[in-house]
Design an enzyme around this catalytic site. Structure first.
Site, PDB file in Angstrom:
ATOM      1  N   HIS A 191      40.332  47.386  39.784  1.00  0.00           N
ATOM      2  CA  HIS A 191      40.141  47.126  41.212  1.00  0.00           C
ATOM      3  C   HIS A 191      39.317  45.861  41.419  1.00  0.00           C
ATOM      4  CE1 HIS A 191      35.842  48.031  41.806  1.00  0.00           C
ATOM      5  NE2 HIS A 191      35.976  49.059  40.996  1.00  0.00           N
ATOM      6  N   CYS A 192      39.586  45.182  42.517  1.00  0.00           N
ATOM      7  CA  CYS A 192      38.736  44.085  42.993  1.00  0.00           C
ATOM      8  C   CYS A 192      38.225  44.539  44.353  1.00  0.00           C
ATOM      9  CB  CYS A 192      39.493  42.762  43.035  1.00  0.00           C
ATOM     10  SG  CYS A 192      41.142  42.825  43.777  1.00  0.00           S
ATOM     11  N   LYS A 193      38.593  43.865  45.419  1.00  0.00           N
ATOM     12  CA  LYS A 193      38.222  44.335  46.755  1.00  0.00           C
ATOM     13  C   LYS A 193      39.366  45.124  47.381  1.00  0.00           C
ATOM     14  CE  LYS A 193      36.397  42.709  51.201  1.00  0.00           C
ATOM     15  NZ  LYS A 193      35.973  41.510  51.980  1.00  0.00           N
ATOM     16  N   SER A 199      43.046  41.578  41.039  1.00  0.00           N
ATOM     17  CA  SER A 199      43.679  42.655  40.265  1.00  0.00           C
ATOM     18  C   SER A 199      45.087  42.260  39.850  1.00  0.00           C
ATOM     19  CB  SER A 199      43.717  43.947  41.091  1.00  0.00           C
ATOM     20  OG  SER A 199      42.421  44.409  41.382  1.00  0.00           O
TER      21      SER A 199
END
Length: 434
Positions: A191-193, A199
């Site tokens: 995950h990123c944001k 990602s």
């Protein structure tokens, strides 16, 4: 048919917020933004621990509960690619609290009530009751001062700046760590944001490297498994796509050659020679800027800091329009004095900024921001195509290399295509291997 538990406002808000994504339908009553790219590669949006963001984002407790139930506690690892932090982000202590938990006793509730995180824990407990999840906390605050060792085996924080590609060597380390865990039968949860740009860049690079998918097929697989049809185009930021092309070039070499490239990249140094513009600050832009007060035009060459997740300026040139100094940035070529790049990843950044209210009132006419990430090594290799593939990864010293990009090909504000006032038609940067 929707159950009563799914009719609560939090579930409804989460369902709407995550509607663009292909979500795996679980039978646990959890509303989670979780997408399976492959059987052992999961992408999701950022999980949180606190309200109000927990109303519409993944709950970390829900995510861990789901992973434990569906894959087993020892069979998953989260890769956190997000470096920017805010109050809703989970800490290692939060993660340890979820992993290594005990039921709250009356005594521990009194102790926790004295801590600053008591209110968020209480809200989290109420949330889990609504969702039918038993939330277990550690009994005392002192037990979570140091994250449990199990955190290291379940969480890797190895991110980079939003709307940017990862440093090339950084990307290789991440891909290898995912490969090592997947080969052990674990699931990689990335995950990123939002589970899109950062990602997507990592997942596509992994699919290219270890599933041996062509770049376009890897991008299509990520797009079709992560997003609903017609909602998104997947990885779209130009610089991130450029780094996927670098990965494609890298994979054309034999494994032994790749090892030599990785080893060489960590030692290479490049010297920036000059920046050259085509039609810089055209007549229309000049007329607008000459009328503006307290605005500053800036040109920067930046790279990643090795100490913290931020950028450091290797070169910076600015001029204020109210001083009549635009000529210093309208010259065709700017010589860059003695800048040596230790790593090969750099960002060119161009912008107009001001703190005055006049600028804000005229933001639609005068704002401008554009940038471009590139890897000096791979751009040098691209210009050595006339050499044999077995040896063109070895760059000749003292040879000059050049990278050119048009204004339209630059990244805009926050990775979008919007760049504002056009500052030039194209820009070139020249360098040599030290």
């Amino acid at each position: 048919m929707m159950t009563l538990s799914k009719l609560n406002p939090e579930h409804i808000i989460k369902s709407i917020y995550s509607s663009p994504f292909n979500q795996y339908k679980n039978d646990m009553g959890l509303v989670l933004d979780v997408s399976y790219i492959t059987d052992n590669i999961i992408v999701c949006s950022y999980p949180v621990m606190k309200y109000p963001k927990m109303f519409y984002r993944n709950s970390l407790v829900d995510l861990v509960t789901y992973l434990d139930a569906n894959h087993g506690r020892k069979n998953w690892k989260i890769y956190n690619l997000k470096t920017e932090m805010n109050d809703s982000d989970y800490t290692d202590n939060d993660f340890a609290m979820v992993l290594k938990s005990k039921r709250l006793t009356e005594k521990s509730q009194v102790i926790d009530a004295l801590s600053s995180s008591f209110r968020s824990r209480k809200m989290l407990q109420d949330h889990c009751k609504v969702c039918g999840i038993k939330l277990l906390f550690q009994s005392t605050a002192t037990e979570i001062l140091k994250p449990a060792e199990s955190v290291k085996s379940h969480l890797l924080r190895y991110g980079w700046l939003d709307h940017s590609p990862p440093p090339f060597l950084h990307l290789q380390k991440l891909i290898k760590d995912i490969r090592d865990n997947v080969f052990q039968g674990k699931v990689a949860v990335i995950h990123c944001k939002m589970g899109k740009g950062r990602s997507g860049t990592l997942v596509v690079a992994y699919l290219m490297t270890y599933l041996q998918l062509p770049r376009h097929e890897a991008q299509s697989l990520f797009l079709s498994t992560r997003f609903k049809s017609g909602i998104s185009k997947g990885v779209t930021i130009v610089s991130q796509l450029r780094y996927l092309k670098y990965q494609e070039m890298f994979l054309r070499y034999e494994e032994q050659q790749r090892k030599l490239i990785i080893d060489s990249l960590s030692k290479m140094q490049f010297k920036i020679l000059s920046i050259e513009f085509v039609n810089s600050i055209g007549q229309y832009s000049s007329e607008l800027l000459n009328k503006a007060n307290n605005t500053t035009i800036s040109i920067k060459i930046q790279t990643h800091s090795k100490i913290k997740p931020t950028l450091i300026d290797l070169f910076s040139k600015q001029c204020s329009t109210n001083k009549g100094s635009l000529r210093s940035l309208t010259s065709k070529q700017i010589t860059v004095p003695n800048i040596v790049v230790v790593c090969s990843d750099i960002r060119l950044s161009f912008g107009i900024r001001s703190k005055t209210s006049q600028f804000i009132n005229n933001v639609s006419h005068l704002s401008s921001f554009s940038s471009c990430w590139l890897n000096l090594y791979w751009e040098s290799v691209l210009q050595s195509r006339n050499l044999d593939l077995d040896s063109n990864y070895i760059l000749p010293k003292n040879e000059r290399f050049e990278f050119s990009v048009s204004w339209e090909e630059l990244d805009g504000f926050k990775g979008t295509s919007g760049k504002g006032l056009k500052l030039f038609d194209a820009v070139s940067i020249r360098w040599t291997l030290v």
